[in-house]
Motif scaffolding. Structure first.
Motif, PDB file in Angstrom:
ATOM      1  N   SER A  51       0.749  -1.187   0.081  1.00 50.53           N
ATOM      2  CA  SER A  51      -0.002   0.166  -0.021  1.00 50.53           C
ATOM      3  C   SER A  51       0.736   1.308  -0.046  1.00 50.53           C
ATOM      4  O   SER A  51       2.122   1.177   0.247  1.00 50.53           O
ATOM      5  CB  SER A  51      -0.840   0.233   1.289  1.00 50.53           C
ATOM      6  N   GLU A  52       0.301   2.453  -0.405  1.00 52.49           N
ATOM      7  CA  GLU A  52       1.037   3.766  -0.326  1.00 52.49           C
ATOM      8  C   GLU A  52       1.515   3.981   1.030  1.00 52.49           C
ATOM      9  O   GLU A  52       2.529   4.302   1.308  1.00 52.49           O
ATOM     10  CB  GLU A  52       0.266   4.841  -0.703  1.00 52.49           C
ATOM     11  N   GLN A  53       0.800   3.828   2.069  1.00 57.20           N
ATOM     12  CA  GLN A  53       0.917   3.950   3.710  1.00 57.20           C
ATOM     13  C   GLN A  53       2.028   2.986   3.969  1.00 57.20           C
ATOM     14  O   GLN A  53       3.047   3.585   4.671  1.00 57.20           O
ATOM     15  CB  GLN A  53      -0.176   3.635   4.398  1.00 57.20           C
ATOM     16  N   GLN A  54       2.234   1.764   3.396  1.00 63.31           N
ATOM     17  CA  GLN A  54       3.384   0.989   3.660  1.00 63.31           C
ATOM     18  C   GLN A  54       4.748   1.545   3.156  1.00 63.31           C
ATOM     19  O   GLN A  54       5.718   1.570   3.833  1.00 63.31           O
ATOM     20  CB  GLN A  54       3.051  -0.411   3.136  1.00 63.31           C
ATOM     21  N   VAL A  55       4.816   1.862   2.093  1.00 55.99           N
ATOM     22  CA  VAL A  55       5.798   2.509   1.208  1.00 55.99           C
ATOM     23  C   VAL A  55       6.158   3.921   2.001  1.00 55.99           C
ATOM     24  O   VAL A  55       7.481   3.936   2.220  1.00 55.99           O
ATOM     25  CB  VAL A  55       5.677   2.641  -0.324  1.00 55.99           C
ATOM     26  N   GLU A  56       5.502   4.532   2.057  1.00 58.63           N
ATOM     27  CA  GLU A  56       5.808   5.807   2.765  1.00 58.63           C
ATOM     28  C   GLU A  56       6.414   5.492   4.225  1.00 58.63           C
ATOM     29  O   GLU A  56       7.019   6.232   4.651  1.00 58.63           O
ATOM     30  CB  GLU A  56       4.535   6.683   2.936  1.00 58.63           C
ATOM     31  N   ALA A  57       5.902   4.817   5.072  1.00 53.62           N
ATOM     32  CA  ALA A  57       6.166   4.506   6.086  1.00 53.62           C
ATOM     33  C   ALA A  57       7.727   4.129   6.066  1.00 53.62           C
ATOM     34  O   ALA A  57       8.652   4.572   6.867  1.00 53.62           O
ATOM     35  CB  ALA A  57       5.204   3.444   7.006  1.00 53.62           C
ATOM     36  N   ALA A  58       7.926   3.207   5.294  1.00 53.18           N
ATOM     37  CA  ALA A  58       9.443   2.671   4.806  1.00 53.18           C
ATOM     38  C   ALA A  58      10.356   3.761   4.471  1.00 53.18           C
ATOM     39  O   ALA A  58      11.452   3.912   4.753  1.00 53.18           O
ATOM     40  CB  ALA A  58       9.289   1.516   4.134  1.00 53.18           C
ATOM     41  N   ARG A  59       9.915   4.678   3.774  1.00 51.99           N
ATOM     42  CA  ARG A  59      10.658   5.682   2.956  1.00 51.99           C
ATOM     43  C   ARG A  59      10.992   6.629   4.273  1.00 51.99           C
ATOM     44  O   ARG A  59      12.120   7.375   3.908  1.00 51.99           O
ATOM     45  CB  ARG A  59       9.964   6.427   1.888  1.00 51.99           C
ATOM     46  N   SER A  60       9.944   6.897   4.963  1.00 52.17           N
ATOM     47  CA  SER A  60      10.217   7.749   6.166  1.00 52.17           C
ATOM     48  C   SER A  60      11.303   7.554   7.207  1.00 52.17           C
ATOM     49  O   SER A  60      11.807   8.632   7.896  1.00 52.17           O
ATOM     50  CB  SER A  60       8.889   8.218   6.778  1.00 52.17           C
ATOM     51  N   LEU A  61      11.673   6.406   7.134  1.00 50.63           N
ATOM     52  CA  LEU A  61      12.804   5.963   7.952  1.00 50.63           C
ATOM     53  C   LEU A  61      14.205   6.553   7.565  1.00 50.63           C
ATOM     54  O   LEU A  61      14.486   6.213   6.170  1.00 50.63           O
ATOM     55  CB  LEU A  61      12.782   4.255   8.260  1.00 50.63           C
TER      56      LEU A  61
END
Length: 140
Positions: A117-127
């Motif tokens: 999901s976009e949320q999963q990818v954004e959470a991973a990118r925010s690290l």
């Protein structure tokens, strides 16, 4: 041990042998092809195979990692998606997508776009560190 427990242990040993071969050879794309068979796909999913394949993402062998990513995509179903797209795996794919190695980056981008999901990818990118909780990025 009952017959069912013995059969389960035999299946796990067989799956472990496949993963070991997968890790120890330069040419074992066969596990990817194996997942295309519905019965084998179900067998891998029901025998704890996902964790073994996810562990292959940390291999230093380029072909093993590429096959592991492809295998995870082939094994993704409505019931297995949550186990396949865990935060460490998504973060690992984000790291692979940033690789200069086009094979890693292209395959990881497909994984992120098609299975996360976009949320999963954004959470991973925010690290900030992109460490993938111990999953090292293979050498380019």
């Amino acid at each position: 041990m009952s017959g069912g427990q013995c059969a389960g242990a035999d299946r796990f040993q067989y799956l472990q042998a496949l993963v070991t071969e997968f890790q120890d050879t330069d040419r074992i794309g066969g596990i990817c092809n194996l997942c295309l068979d519905k019965a084998m796909k179900n067998h891998i999913l029901s025998s704890g195979g996902l964790s073994l394949i996810i562990n292959c993402l940390s291999s230093r062998r380029e072909e093993t990692v590429l096959s592991a990513i492809t295998t995870l995509m082939y094994l993704c179903t409505a019931s297995s998606r949550a186990e396949i797209t865990t935060p460490p795996v998504v973060e690992c794919m984000v790291r692979f997508s940033l690789s200069e190695n086009r094979r890693f980056s292209n395959l990881a981008k497909i994984f992120l776009e098609d299975y996360c999901s976009e949320q999963q990818v954004e959470a991973a990118r925010s690290l900030n560190q992109h460490t993938a909780l111990g999953i090292p990025l293979p050498k380019d």
